[in-house]
Design a protein around this motif. Structure first.
Motif, short mmCIF file in Angstrom:
data_model
loop_
_atom_site.label_atom_id
_atom_site.label_comp_id
_atom_site.label_asym_id
_atom_site.label_seq_id
_atom_site.Cartn_x
_atom_site.Cartn_y
_atom_site.Cartn_z
N GLY A 85 -3.16 8.65 5.15
CA GLY A 85 -1.94 8.58 4.83
C GLY A 85 -1.43 7.44 4.14
N MET A 86 -2.05 6.39 4.23
CA MET A 86 -2.10 5.27 3.76
C MET A 86 -2.80 5.44 2.17
N LEU A 87 -3.73 6.10 1.98
CA LEU A 87 -4.41 6.36 0.75
C LEU A 87 -3.47 7.36 -0.19
N ALA A 88 -2.90 8.46 0.73
CA ALA A 88 -2.07 9.14 -0.13
C ALA A 88 -0.70 8.23 -0.63
N THR A 89 -0.22 7.53 0.05
CA THR A 89 1.02 6.77 -0.40
C THR A 89 0.52 5.84 -1.56
#
Length: 139
Positions: A85-89
């Motif tokens: 999720g952090m990577l997606a953001t």
């Protein structure tokens, strides 16, 4: 919002691909859970400091991260899912193009996990992914 793609183009992104290379992949694949945990922590710190990163995330790194979804240490599995999720953001809309076929299916399988922490991590990851890339591209 029609202006969102234009706003994304104006964001200055940091290339972290070298930091996500072979040494980190080897650490993620270690038999020692403390080593794997340290690898996840280092990526969390990298993303937190860079804020916005380029989509040049190595496929080998994504594959190693995917293996952590099934980690016997379920706390580490949950952190790995949250990391997606952090990577997606951090990557933005292009994250779906680089990660969909590698990460999405194995991540969603964890919705059936016995630990609530893992299930919550999947939901948070899907929320971040959908927000960054658009829900229509998720499934």
């Amino acid at each position: 919002d029609a202006s969102a793609p234009i706003q994304q183009e104006l964001v200055e992104r940091v290339d972290v691909s070298r930091s996500l290379g072979e040494p980190l992949v080897a650490q993620l694949m270690s038999t020692n859970w403390k080593e794997r945990n340290a690898a996840v922590e280092s990526v969390e710190e990298l993303i937190a400091s860079a804020k916005h990163i380029t989509a040049d995330v190595p496929v080998e790194f994504l594959g190693a991260l995917r293996k952590r979804f099934g980690d016997s240490n379920r706390n580490l599995a949950a952190r790995s899912l949250s990391l997606v999720g952090m990577l997606a953001t951090a990557v933005g809309p292009d994250f779906d193009l680089i990660a969909h076929s590698i990460l999405l299916g194995p991540a969603v399988e964890n919705l059936a996990d016995m630990k609530r922490q893992v299930r919550d991590a999947v939901v948070g990851m899907l929320d971040a992914w959908g927000h960054s890339c658009g829900c229509d591209r998720l499934f």
